[in-house]
Design a protein around this motif. Structure first.
Motif, PDB file in Angstrom:
ATOM      1  N   ARG A 212       0.432   0.224 -12.352  1.00 38.12           N
ATOM      2  CA  ARG A 212       0.792  -0.756 -11.325  1.00 38.12           C
ATOM      3  C   ARG A 212       2.290  -0.731 -11.009  1.00 38.12           C
ATOM      4  NH1 ARG A 212      -1.118  -6.376 -13.320  1.00 38.12           N
ATOM      5  NH2 ARG A 212      -0.128  -6.978 -11.349  1.00 38.12           N
ATOM      6  N   LEU A 213       2.998   0.254 -11.529  1.00 33.34           N
ATOM      7  CA  LEU A 213       4.438   0.321 -11.336  1.00 33.34           C
ATOM      8  C   LEU A 213       4.817   1.492 -10.431  1.00 33.34           C
ATOM      9  CD1 LEU A 213       7.337  -0.615 -12.072  1.00 33.34           C
ATOM     10  CD2 LEU A 213       7.233   0.930 -14.041  1.00 33.34           C
ATOM     11  N   TRP A 214       5.602   1.199  -9.400  1.00 37.08           N
ATOM     12  CA  TRP A 214       6.230   2.231  -8.581  1.00 37.08           C
ATOM     13  C   TRP A 214       7.711   2.286  -8.947  1.00 37.08           C
ATOM     14  CZ3 TRP A 214       4.690   1.848  -2.676  1.00 37.08           C
ATOM     15  CH2 TRP A 214       3.289   2.001  -2.543  1.00 37.08           C
TER      16      TRP A 214
ATOM     17  N   PRO B  61      -8.276   2.096  -1.175  1.00 38.22           N
ATOM     18  CA  PRO B  61      -8.111   3.160  -0.184  1.00 38.22           C
ATOM     19  C   PRO B  61      -8.891   4.395  -0.590  1.00 38.22           C
ATOM     20  CG  PRO B  61      -6.000   2.192  -0.782  1.00 38.22           C
ATOM     21  CD  PRO B  61      -7.007   1.692  -1.760  1.00 38.22           C
ATOM     22  N   VAL B  62      -9.179   5.200   0.406  1.00 39.53           N
ATOM     23  CA  VAL B  62      -9.931   6.433   0.184  1.00 39.53           C
ATOM     24  C   VAL B  62      -8.976   7.614   0.125  1.00 39.53           C
ATOM     25  CG1 VAL B  62     -11.992   5.516   1.263  1.00 39.53           C
ATOM     26  CG2 VAL B  62     -10.287   6.678   2.657  1.00 39.53           C
ATOM     27  N   SER B  63      -9.552   8.846   0.044  1.00 44.11           N
ATOM     28  CA  SER B  63      -8.807  10.109   0.044  1.00 44.11           C
ATOM     29  C   SER B  63      -7.850  10.202  -1.136  1.00 44.11           C
ATOM     30  CB  SER B  63      -8.002  10.297   1.358  1.00 44.11           C
ATOM     31  OG  SER B  63      -8.875  10.251   2.467  1.00 44.11           O
ATOM     32  N   GLY B  64      -8.181   9.526  -2.235  1.00 45.47           N
ATOM     33  CA  GLY B  64      -7.359   9.641  -3.433  1.00 45.47           C
ATOM     34  C   GLY B  64      -6.017   8.988  -3.335  1.00 45.47           C
ATOM     35  N   ARG B  65      -5.783   8.133  -2.319  1.00 40.64           N
ATOM     36  CA  ARG B  65      -4.481   7.525  -2.148  1.00 40.64           C
ATOM     37  C   ARG B  65      -4.523   6.064  -2.584  1.00 40.64           C
ATOM     38  NH1 ARG B  65      -2.405   8.807   3.715  1.00 40.64           N
ATOM     39  NH2 ARG B  65      -4.456   8.020   4.314  1.00 40.64           N
ATOM     40  N   ALA B  66      -5.006   5.811  -3.754  1.00 43.39           N
ATOM     41  CA  ALA B  66      -5.114   4.441  -4.251  1.00 43.39           C
ATOM     42  C   ALA B  66      -3.752   3.899  -4.599  1.00 43.39           C
ATOM     43  CB  ALA B  66      -6.021   4.408  -5.481  1.00 43.39           C
ATOM     44  N   THR B  67      -3.598   2.609  -4.413  1.00 41.26           N
ATOM     45  CA  THR B  67      -2.316   1.963  -4.677  1.00 41.26           C
ATOM     46  C   THR B  67      -2.273   1.388  -6.074  1.00 41.26           C
ATOM     47  OG1 THR B  67      -2.168   1.408  -2.366  1.00 41.26           O
ATOM     48  CG2 THR B  67      -0.711   0.239  -3.849  1.00 41.26           C
ATOM     49  N   GLY B  68      -3.344   0.851  -6.504  1.00 44.76           N
ATOM     50  CA  GLY B  68      -3.347   0.210  -7.805  1.00 44.76           C
ATOM     51  C   GLY B  68      -4.264   0.893  -8.755  1.00 44.76           C
ATOM     52  N   GLY B  69      -4.271   0.401  -9.954  1.00 46.64           N
ATOM     53  CA  GLY B  69      -5.133   0.956 -10.984  1.00 46.64           C
ATOM     54  C   GLY B  69      -5.542  -0.140 -11.817  1.00 46.64           C
TER      55      GLY B  69
ATOM     56  N   PHE C 200       0.794  -4.087  -7.020  1.00 43.15           N
ATOM     57  CA  PHE C 200       1.757  -3.244  -7.725  1.00 43.15           C
ATOM     58  C   PHE C 200       3.176  -3.798  -7.588  1.00 43.15           C
ATOM     59  CE2 PHE C 200       1.380  -1.424  -3.439  1.00 43.15           C
ATOM     60  CZ  PHE C 200       2.698  -1.375  -3.027  1.00 43.15           C
ATOM     61  N   LEU C 201       4.054  -3.284  -8.450  1.00 44.96           N
ATOM     62  CA  LEU C 201       5.471  -3.636  -8.453  1.00 44.96           C
ATOM     63  C   LEU C 201       6.275  -2.373  -8.161  1.00 44.96           C
ATOM     64  CD1 LEU C 201       8.000  -5.399  -9.241  1.00 44.96           C
ATOM     65  CD2 LEU C 201       7.647  -4.575 -11.594  1.00 44.96           C
ATOM     66  N   SER C 202       7.265  -2.485  -7.267  1.00 45.17           N
ATOM     67  CA  SER C 202       8.131  -1.349  -6.943  1.00 45.17           C
ATOM     68  C   SER C 202       9.568  -1.693  -7.326  1.00 45.17           C
ATOM     69  CB  SER C 202       8.050  -1.010  -5.447  1.00 45.17           C
ATOM     70  OG  SER C 202       8.813   0.136  -5.149  1.00 45.17           O
ATOM     71  N   VAL C 203      10.220  -0.781  -8.085  1.00 42.81           N
ATOM     72  CA  VAL C 203      11.583  -1.006  -8.589  1.00 42.81           C
ATOM     73  C   VAL C 203      12.445   0.197  -8.249  1.00 42.81           C
ATOM     74  CG1 VAL C 203      13.024  -1.443 -10.612  1.00 42.81           C
ATOM     75  CG2 VAL C 203      10.723  -2.438 -10.474  1.00 42.81           C
ATOM     76  N   ASN C 204      13.654  -0.079  -7.756  1.00 44.84           N
ATOM     77  CA  ASN C 204      14.613   0.996  -7.485  1.00 44.84           C
ATOM     78  C   ASN C 204      15.318   1.411  -8.777  1.00 44.84           C
ATOM     79  OD1 ASN C 204      14.945   1.352  -4.345  1.00 44.84           O
ATOM     80  ND2 ASN C 204      14.771  -0.859  -4.712  1.00 44.84           N
ATOM     81  N   VAL C 205      15.474   2.702  -8.965  1.00 46.68           N
ATOM     82  CA  VAL C 205      16.264   3.210 -10.084  1.00 46.68           C
ATOM     83  C   VAL C 205      17.410   4.055  -9.533  1.00 46.68           C
ATOM     84  CG1 VAL C 205      14.369   3.140 -11.727  1.00 46.68           C
ATOM     85  CG2 VAL C 205      14.727   5.194 -10.375  1.00 46.68           C
ATOM     86  N   ARG C 206      18.440   4.196 -10.334  1.00 41.27           N
ATOM     87  CA  ARG C 206      19.674   4.847  -9.904  1.00 41.27           C
ATOM     88  C   ARG C 206      19.747   6.288 -10.420  1.00 41.27           C
ATOM     89  NH1 ARG C 206      21.027   1.577  -5.833  1.00 41.27           N
ATOM     90  NH2 ARG C 206      20.466  -0.538  -6.456  1.00 41.27           N
ATOM     91  N   PRO C 207      20.657   7.087  -9.848  1.00 42.50           N
ATOM     92  CA  PRO C 207      20.733   8.495 -10.260  1.00 42.50           C
ATOM     93  C   PRO C 207      20.947   8.682 -11.752  1.00 42.50           C
ATOM     94  CG  PRO C 207      21.987   8.157  -8.245  1.00 42.50           C
ATOM     95  CD  PRO C 207      21.540   6.804  -8.700  1.00 42.50           C
TER      96      PRO C 207
ATOM     97  N   GLY D 169      -2.781  -6.278   6.806  1.00 43.21           N
ATOM     98  CA  GLY D 169      -1.514  -6.981   6.639  1.00 43.21           C
ATOM     99  C   GLY D 169      -1.404  -7.767   5.364  1.00 43.21           C
ATOM    100  N   SER D 170      -2.345  -7.594   4.424  1.00 42.26           N
ATOM    101  CA  SER D 170      -2.257  -8.316   3.157  1.00 42.26           C
ATOM    102  C   SER D 170      -1.262  -7.638   2.236  1.00 42.26           C
ATOM    103  CB  SER D 170      -3.639  -8.370   2.480  1.00 42.26           C
ATOM    104  OG  SER D 170      -4.080  -7.047   2.199  1.00 42.26           O
ATOM    105  N   ALA D 171      -0.707  -8.437   1.330  1.00 44.49           N
ATOM    106  CA  ALA D 171       0.308  -7.915   0.407  1.00 44.49           C
ATOM    107  C   ALA D 171      -0.366  -7.056  -0.661  1.00 44.49           C
ATOM    108  CB  ALA D 171       1.074  -9.056  -0.238  1.00 44.49           C
ATOM    109  N   ALA D 172       0.008  -5.781  -0.702  1.00 49.25           N
ATOM    110  CA  ALA D 172      -0.521  -4.875  -1.724  1.00 49.25           C
ATOM    111  C   ALA D 172       0.404  -4.807  -2.922  1.00 49.25           C
ATOM    112  CB  ALA D 172      -0.710  -3.478  -1.137  1.00 49.25           C
ATOM    113  N   GLY D 173       1.641  -5.157  -2.715  1.00 55.01           N
ATOM    114  CA  GLY D 173       2.628  -5.115  -3.791  1.00 55.01           C
ATOM    115  C   GLY D 173       3.934  -5.676  -3.291  1.00 55.01           C
TER     116      GLY D 173
END
Length: 816
Positions: free
Chosen positions: A670-672, A808-816, A638-645, A581-585
Motif C-alpha cells: 500500500r506504499l508508493w 483495475p484491470v490489465s495488471g495495473r492494480a493500485t492496492g494490495g 495507498f500512501l505516496s511519499v516523496n524521497v530525496r536523492p 473521482g473517488s480517492a484511491a490514495g
C-alpha cells in the motif's frame, strides 16, 4: 634494525647508570673544589661518553690483533694434540671475520675526528660488541671441557685468563662493557673448571674466584680513576671558559656561539676575530666594530620588528640602546642562509659613564629552520603554499582593527569535471593555478588561504570600495579563464561571493559565513558569477540559520519543552481515480509552521535538514508518521511519499522503509515511493539495489515530475517503475497546447505498453481534466478535486465515499 637500535640504546643508558654509580665512589664523590663529581658527570654525560669511546678505541685495535693471534694459537694447539674438528675451523673463521670487521671499523673511526659529545648509542655499541667477543671466546672452554690432554686444558685456561685480563684493561673506561665481557666468559669458565680439573677442582675454583674478584676490583678502581681524571679535565675546561668569558674571548668548540666584550663604541677589539668566525667569516679582514662585522656578514633582520634596531647597530654613529636582543640572518651568499641571535648589555659606572658592552652571538639556524618547518606545516596548505584556514583566521583577526575590509569567498565549480576528465594530477594543477591567480590579485596585497577542498578565501584592506569591487570582477574573470596542462587548455569555473565590513566589529567567522551565502546566491544565477552580500542575502542567511538551529528540535519528539518541538506535520493531497473521482490514495506533504518564521516550504525544510546532516532523519520521520496515519485507512487506499536523492543512495534505505511499514502495521503493497526521473537515470548500484528490494516486497515506485526532464522519453523503457506522475508543467494548459497533448499521448501509449499506471499532477480546471481523461490517464491529483488536507480530514473523506472499490484491470492494480 629497529630491535637492534633499541637494544643499543638501552645498553647505552645502562652504561650511563653504571658510570654514574662508579663516579659516586671516585674520591668520595667530591672534587677538590668541593663540587659533586656525579652532578658534573651527569650534566656533561655527552662529553663523558665521547671520552669513554675515545679511550676504548685507542687500545681496541691492538686487542683485536691479539684476538686474531690467540685464535690461531688455539687452533694450532688443537691440531698438535689431534683434537681439531671442523667446528673449530668454523669458529676460527667467525672469530677472525668479527675481529677483522671490528678492526677495520675502529681504524676508520680513529682516522676521523671524534665528536666532542656522544649519544648513549656510542657506549651502547661498545657494550654490545664486547658481549659478542666474549661469546666467541666461550667456545674454547666448551671445546676442551672433555679433553683428555692436561696440557690442552692448561693452555686453554691460561689463554682465557689472559683474555679476561686484557678485556678488563681495554674496556675499563666503559665499566659496563668490561663487566659484561668478564661476566660472560666467567659464566662458562667456572663450569669448565669444575668439569676439567678432577681432584684439583676445589683449589682451581678458589683460584678462579679470587682472580675474578681481583679483575672486578681492578675494573672498578681503574674506571673510578679514569672518571676522576675526566671530571678534573671537565672542571678545568669550565674554569678556562669562565676566565675567557670574563676577558671576553669565549668561543665554543663547535663555533656555534661566542661571548664578546666591546668598548662603549661597540668595538670588539681582539674578540672580533672570534665573532667573525662564529658569523661564518673565517678569513675576515675588516674592522673590529660590530657595525663592520654586520656589514661583512651581510646581516639583516630576521623579524620585521627588528629592522630599525639592525639599521641602528649597523650605523657606526648610531644611537645604540643600553640593552638589545634580536635575530639576524645572512643573505646566503657567503656560507648559506644562517640565523644568529645577537644580544648585548651596556655596563656603566656609577655616574652612568659608558664602560663596555658585554654580549654574545649564538647560531640559531637549526632551531629557526625547524620552527619554520613546523610553522609551515601548521599554517600552510601543502598543495598551494597558501595559508590554511586556521592561520588565515589568526592573521585576519589582527587585520580587523586596521580599517574596512573586503572578504571574497571563492568556490571552484568544475574541479570534479577536471578530475574525472583529465585525472587528479590535473585537478591538483587546477587548484595550484587558482592559488597563484588569487595570490597575484589586488596587487599581491591580499591575505589568501585555501579553506579546504575547492574553497578559497581572500581578505584585502579597502581603500576605495568601488575600485576594489572592480578588482574583484577582474579576479572573477581571471579565475574563470582556462589554464594549460599537458598540452590541453583546461577550463576553470569559479563562483565568488564577497562581504564588505567597515565597522571592524564583525567576527571573521561571520564574515566568512556571509561571503559564503553571497557566493551561494551568485550560484543560483549559474557558474562563474559574483555577488556582494547585501541586506536581502542577510535576511535569507538569518532565516536559514534559524531553521538550521530549530530543525533538530523539530525532528526530536523527546524535546517536549522546545517551542518548535512537534511543529512538523503532514498534510495529505488525495489522488483520485479517473473513473469515478473517488480517492484511491493520498500523497503525504511535509509542513512546518515555525513560531517566528511562519509557514516553511518543504524545500526549505529539506534544505535545513540537509545542511545539518539530518536528511535521513527527516525522511525517516516523514515515512514513520505517514505510515502511522495510513495504517488506519481502508486497506485498498495507498500512501505516496516523496524521497530525496540521498535516500536511494543509502545502502540501508530499503530496510529503513520496510521496518517503518512493519512498525506501523501498514502493508508494503500500500506504499508508493515517489522519486525523480534524474535519480532513476543515475542507476548506481545502491539505487538499483534499493529499488529491487522495495519492489520485491510490494512497494510501488512512482517517477515524479515525469516529462520535465529532457531525456525522459528516451529512457522510459529503462525505468524499473510502477507509476508515472506527469509533471504539472505538461498538464497545465494541455487543452490549449498541442505539444502538451502530444506528450500526454506518448506517455500514455508507453505506459500501456510497459504496464505502468499514469497520474496527471496539477489538474486545476475542468478543461485540463477532460483533456487528460480523454487520453486514458488512470489517476488525477490537483486542486480541481482536492487541496492538501489534514489526516483527519482525509479520513473523513474516505468515510464519505459511497462508491465501492473496483480493482483495475490489465495488471495495473493500485492496492494490495
Amino acid at each position: 634494525m629497529r630491535i637492534r637500535d633499541k637494544v643499543i640504546q638501552r645498553l647505552g643508558r645502562a652504561s650511563d647508570a653504571l658510570t654514574l654509580y662508579m663516579c659516586s665512589f671516585a674520591q668520595g664523590g667530591v672534587s677538590h673544589d668541593g663540587s659533586d663529581d656525579t652532578s658534573v658527570v651527569e650534566h656533561q654525560m655527552g662529553r663523558v661518553r665521547a671520552a669513554q669511546v675515545r679511550a676504548v678505541f685507542g687500545i681496541a685495535p691492538l686487542v683485536m690483533l691479539s684476538t686474531a693471534v690467540n685464535i690461531g694459537t688455539f687452533v694450532a694447539t688443537r691440531m698438535i694434540v689431534g683434537d681439531v674438528t671442523a667446528l673449530d675451523g668454523v669458529w676460527a673463521a667467525v672469530g677472525l671475520w668479527v675481529s677483522g670487521v671490528f678492526l677495520v671499523r675502529m681504524m676508520r673511526k680513529r682516522r676521523q675526528a671524534f665528536r666532542s659529545v656522544s649519544s648513549a648509542r656510542g657506549t651502547g655499541v661498545i657494550v654490545l660488541h664486547s658481549a659478542c667477543v666474549a661469546l666467541i671466546w666461550t667456545y674454547p672452554l666448551l671445546a676442551v671441557v672433555q679433553s683428555q690432554s692436561p696440557g690442552e686444558v692448561m693452555f686453554t685456561g691460561i689463554l682465557i685468563t689472559g683474555l679476561m685480563s686484557a678485556g678488563a684493561i681495554a674496556l675499563y673506561p666503559v665499566p659496563l662493557a668490561a663487566v659484561t665481557f668478564v661476566f660472560i666468559i666467567a659464566l662458562v669458565a667456572l663450569p669448565f673448571v669444575f668439569l676439567s680439573f678432577g681432584a684439583l677442582t676445589v683449589p682451581a675454583l678458589i683460584i678462579c674466584v679470587v682472580f675474578l674478584v681481583l679483575v672486578a676490583t681492578a675494573i672498578r678502581r681503574h674506571s673510578q680513576h679514569f672518571l676522576s681524571e675526566l671530571v678534573g679535565k671537565l672542571q678545568a675546561e669550565h674554569q678556562r671558559d669562565m676566565i675567557n668569558l670574563l676577558i671576553g674571548t669565549y668561543h665554543s668548540e663547535d663555533g656555534a656561539h661566542c661571548l664578546w666584550q666591546a668598548d662603549a663604541n661597540l668595538d670588539l677589539g681582539q674578540a672580533s676575530a672570534l665573532a667573525a668566525r662564529t658569523l661564518g667569516m673565517s678569513h675576515y679582514r675588516g674592522g673590529s666594530r660590530l657595525s663592520d662585522l654586520m656589514r661583512g656578514a651581510h646581516l639583516h633582520a630576521y623579524r620585521a620588528a627588528d629592522t630599525a634596531l639592525v639599521q641602528a647597530l649597523g650605523d657606526p654613529q648610531g644611537a645604540w640602546p643600553a640593552q638589545f636582543s634580536l635575530l639576524v640572518e645572512t643573505d646566503g651568499d657567503l656560507t648559506g642562509r644562517r640565523v644568529f641571535e645577537l644580544a648585548a648589555r651596556k655596563a656603566t659606572l656609577a655616574d652612568d659613564t659608558p664602560l663596555s658592552f658585554n654580549g654574545y652571538i649564538r647560531d640559531r639556524t637549526a632551531e629557526v629552520v625547524a620552527d619554520e618547518v613546523v610553522e609551515r606545516l601548521a599554517s600552510r596548505d601543502a598543495l598551494t603554499g597558501l595559508l590554511n584556514y586556521v592561520a588565515f583566521k589568526r592573521q585576519a583577526r589582527e587585520k580587523m582593527a586596521s580599517g574596512p575590509l573586503l572578504l571574497v569567498f571563492v568556490d571552484a565549480d568544475n574541479l570534479k569535471m577536471v578530475n574525472d576528465t583529465f585525472g587528479h594530477a590535473a585537478g591538483d594543477a587546477a587548484i595550484r593555478t587558482l592559488g597563484i591567480r588569487l595570490r597575484r590579485s589586488f596587487g599581491g596585497q591580499a591575505l589568501v588561504c585555501r579553506k579546504g577542498g575547492n574553497e578559497f578565501l581572500l581578505l584585502v584592506d579597502v581603500v576605495d570600495l568601488a575600485q576594489d569591487l572592480l578588482q574583484a570582477e577582474d579576479l572573477q574573470s581571471a579565475l574563470n579563464s582556462p589554464f594549460a596542462y599537458a598540452g590541453h587548455q583546461i577550463p576553470l569555473a569559479a563562483t565568488l561571493g564577497a562581504v564588505h565590513e567597515a565597522s571592524g566589529s564583525l567576527p571573521i567567522e561571520e564574515m566568512v559565513l556571509r561571503a559564503d551565502r553571497a557566493q551561494a546566491q551568485a550560484r543560483t544565477r549559474g557558474r562563474g558569477e559574483f555577488q556582494l552580500y547585501d541586506a536581502e542575502v542577510g535576511e535569507r542567511v538569518r532565516r536559514e540559520r534559524v531553521l538550521a538551529r530549530d530543525i533538530h528540535a523539530a525532528l526530536d519528539p523527546s524535546v517536549a519543552s522546545s517551542p518548535v518541538a512537534g511543529e512538523l506535520s503532514l498534510a495529505f493531497q488525495p489522488i483520485v481515480r479517473a473513473g469515478d473521482g473517488s480517492a484511491a490514495g493520498a500523497e503525504a506533504l511535509l509542513r512546518w509552521t515555525h513560531p517566528t518564521l511562519g509557514a516553511i516550504s518543504p524545500e526549505k525544510i529539506v534544505g535545513a535538514a540537509s545542511s545539518e546532516g539530518l536528511g535521513a532523519a527527516l525522511t525517516d520521520y516523514v515515512i514513520a508518521q505517514a505510515c502511522a496515519e495510513a495504517a488506519a485507512w481502508p486497506a485498498p487506499v495507498f500512501l505516496s511519499v516523496n524521497v530525496r536523492p540521498w535516500d536511494m543512495s543509502d545502502p540501508d534505505f530499503a530496510n529503513r522503509v520496510l521496518s517503518a511499514c512493519s512498525r506501523a502495521g501498514l502493508s508494503a503493497a500500500r506504499l508508493w515511493l515517489e522519486i525523480t526521473e534524474e535519480e532513476m537515470m543515475e542507476e548506481t548500484p545502491y539505487v538499483m539495489r534499493n529499488i529491487q528490494s522495495l519492489r520485491a516486497k510490494g512497494v510501488r515506485l512512482a517517477i515524479d515530475d515525469f516529462g520535465a526532464g529532457y531525456s525522459a522519453m528516451g529512457h522510459f523503457d529503462r525505468y524499473p517503475c510502477d507509476v508515472v506522475k506527469i509533471d504539472r508543467a505538461v498538464v497545465q494548459g494541455c487543452h490549449e497546447r498541442a505539444v502538451s497533448r502530444i506528450v500526454l499521448d506518448a506517455v500514455q501509449a508507453m505506459a500501456q505498453a510497459s504496464d505502468v499506471q499514469v497520474v496527471a499532477e496539477g489538474v486545476e480546471i475542468a478543461a485540463e481534466f477532460d483533456c487528460a481523461s480523454a487520453r486514458g490517464v488512470d489517476y488525477f491529483q490537483g486542486y480541481f478535486y482536492h487541496r492538501p488536507m489534514t489526516a483527519a480530514e482525509f479520513s473523513a473523506l474516505l468515510a464519505r465515499q459511497a462508491a465501492p472499490w473496483v480493482a483495475p484491470v490489465s495488471g495495473r492494480a493500485t492496492g494490495g
